[in-house]
Design a protein around this motif. Structure first.
Motif, PDB file in Angstrom:
ATOM      1  N   PHE A 105      46.011  64.235 -89.861  1.00 43.37           N
ATOM      2  CA  PHE A 105      46.356  62.990 -89.190  1.00 43.37           C
ATOM      3  C   PHE A 105      45.909  61.803 -90.029  1.00 43.37           C
ATOM      4  O   PHE A 105      44.923  61.892 -90.773  1.00 43.37           O
ATOM      5  N   ARG A 106      46.626  60.710 -89.867  1.00 40.29           N
ATOM      6  CA  ARG A 106      46.146  59.475 -90.481  1.00 40.29           C
ATOM      7  C   ARG A 106      44.786  59.116 -89.905  1.00 40.29           C
ATOM      8  O   ARG A 106      43.891  58.673 -90.623  1.00 40.29           O
ATOM      9  N   ARG A 166      61.292  73.253 -84.150  1.00 41.12           N
ATOM     10  CA  ARG A 166      62.248  74.233 -84.674  1.00 41.12           C
ATOM     11  C   ARG A 166      62.598  73.955 -86.133  1.00 41.12           C
ATOM     12  O   ARG A 166      63.760  73.940 -86.538  1.00 41.12           O
ATOM     13  N   CYS A 167      61.535  73.678 -86.906  1.00 33.19           N
ATOM     14  CA  CYS A 167      61.675  73.416 -88.352  1.00 33.19           C
ATOM     15  C   CYS A 167      62.435  72.125 -88.642  1.00 33.19           C
ATOM     16  O   CYS A 167      62.817  71.861 -89.780  1.00 33.19           O
ATOM     17  N   ASN A 168      62.677  71.300 -87.609  1.00 29.04           N
ATOM     18  CA  ASN A 168      63.377  70.035 -87.809  1.00 29.04           C
ATOM     19  C   ASN A 168      62.346  68.907 -87.707  1.00 29.04           C
ATOM     20  O   ASN A 168      61.933  68.526 -86.632  1.00 29.04           O
ATOM     21  N   LEU A 169      61.954  68.388 -88.834  1.00 25.54           N
ATOM     22  CA  LEU A 169      60.896  67.379 -88.833  1.00 25.54           C
ATOM     23  C   LEU A 169      61.379  66.018 -88.343  1.00 25.54           C
ATOM     24  O   LEU A 169      60.597  65.088 -88.235  1.00 25.54           O
ATOM     25  N   GLY A 173      50.828  69.140 -91.047  1.00 23.85           N
ATOM     26  CA  GLY A 173      50.783  68.668 -92.427  1.00 23.85           C
ATOM     27  C   GLY A 173      52.132  68.180 -92.899  1.00 23.85           C
ATOM     28  O   GLY A 173      52.245  67.154 -93.589  1.00 23.85           O
ATOM     29  N   ALA A 174      53.184  68.910 -92.531  1.00 20.32           N
ATOM     30  CA  ALA A 174      54.538  68.504 -92.909  1.00 20.32           C
ATOM     31  C   ALA A 174      54.950  67.222 -92.195  1.00 20.32           C
ATOM     32  O   ALA A 174      55.592  66.338 -92.786  1.00 20.32           O
ATOM     33  N   LEU A 175      54.568  67.098 -90.930  1.00 22.71           N
ATOM     34  CA  LEU A 175      54.921  65.899 -90.169  1.00 22.71           C
ATOM     35  C   LEU A 175      54.222  64.662 -90.717  1.00 22.71           C
ATOM     36  O   LEU A 175      54.779  63.558 -90.675  1.00 22.71           O
ATOM     37  N   ARG A 176      53.017  64.820 -91.219  1.00 28.82           N
ATOM     38  CA  ARG A 176      52.300  63.669 -91.751  1.00 28.82           C
ATOM     39  C   ARG A 176      53.017  63.080 -92.966  1.00 28.82           C
ATOM     40  O   ARG A 176      52.863  61.896 -93.268  1.00 28.82           O
TER      41      ARG A 176
END
Length: 214
Positions: free
Chosen positions: A136-137, A203-206, A97-100
């Motif tokens: 996802f898109r 590792r929490c790094n988007l 969700g965060a990556l989207r």
């Protein structure tokens, strides 16, 4: 060039799975040496057809019965086939969700209708909605596309339908053969290590995707 798009594989990247579980479960039912027919890196043409949605679950079950020395029921076959599925941890859904928010994210999975019906039902039962639709898109599943990795047409379909620039896209998969096709189409690629989890890699790094391009 900056990464704007991520295409994820499902099993072995997002979904925790164990390929050996299928052969182990069939063995418990009396069908030995199923590894001759299906592993992570090799499978029969009939299983390819099933993953492409070109034969039905009923036809697939009849195929399994045809190679079995004992009369397996539909329930036993489905149980063995779904034994590969372990889980998608809640933390991984949160990561997706965060990556989207930062990237255009897509899913491209070699799957089949039996597994699809199981993991879709379990996900909707757990969350009350379809998490694939919100994470996802767009999610692409081989049996609905009628093609499978590593064939290039599935990748090209995703590129064309979404207007993606391959040079701005990274494909993450645990199968080197699939990764090779994506690389030939101009994408950046990353092979998921067997001893790593997706959330460990980020590792929490988007912005992780910008640092792993190959």
């Amino acid at each position: 060039m900056e990464i704007k798009n991520i295409i994820f594989d499902l099993g072995g990247v997002i979904y925790d799975i164990r390929y050996e579980n299928i052969a182990d479960r069939f063995r418990s039912y009396g069908l030995q040496d199923f590894e001759k027919y299906y592993t992570q890196l090799s499978q029969t043409p009939t299983i390819d057809l099933f993953e492409e949605g070109r034969i039905t679950p009923a036809e697939f079950r009849d195929y399994i019965r045809g190679i079995s020395p004992i009369p397996l029921t539909d329930s036993q076959i489905d149980d063995a086939w779904n034994a590969i599925l372990i889980e998608i941890p809640k933390l991984r859904w949160q990561l997706l969700g965060a990556l989207r928010i930062k990237y255009n994210t897509f899913l491209f999975s070699n799957t089949n209708q039996i597994n699809y019906d199981r993991f879709m039902a379990e996900a909707e039962q757990q969350y009350g909605f379809n998490p694939f639709e919100v994470s996802f898109r767009k999610a692409y599943f081989s049996q609905l596309m009628h093609t499978r990795k590593p064939k290039p047409d599935g990748f090209q379909m995703i590129i064309d339908e979404n207007g993606l620039n391959p040079a701005e896209t990274i494909f993450i998969d645990d199968n080197p053969t699939n990764v090779q096709t994506a690389k030939q189409l101009g994408m950046h690629t990353y092979i998921m290590p067997k001893d790593k989890k997706l959330e460990e890699l980020f590792r929490c790094n988007l912005s992780f995707a910008d640092g792993i391009v190959q």
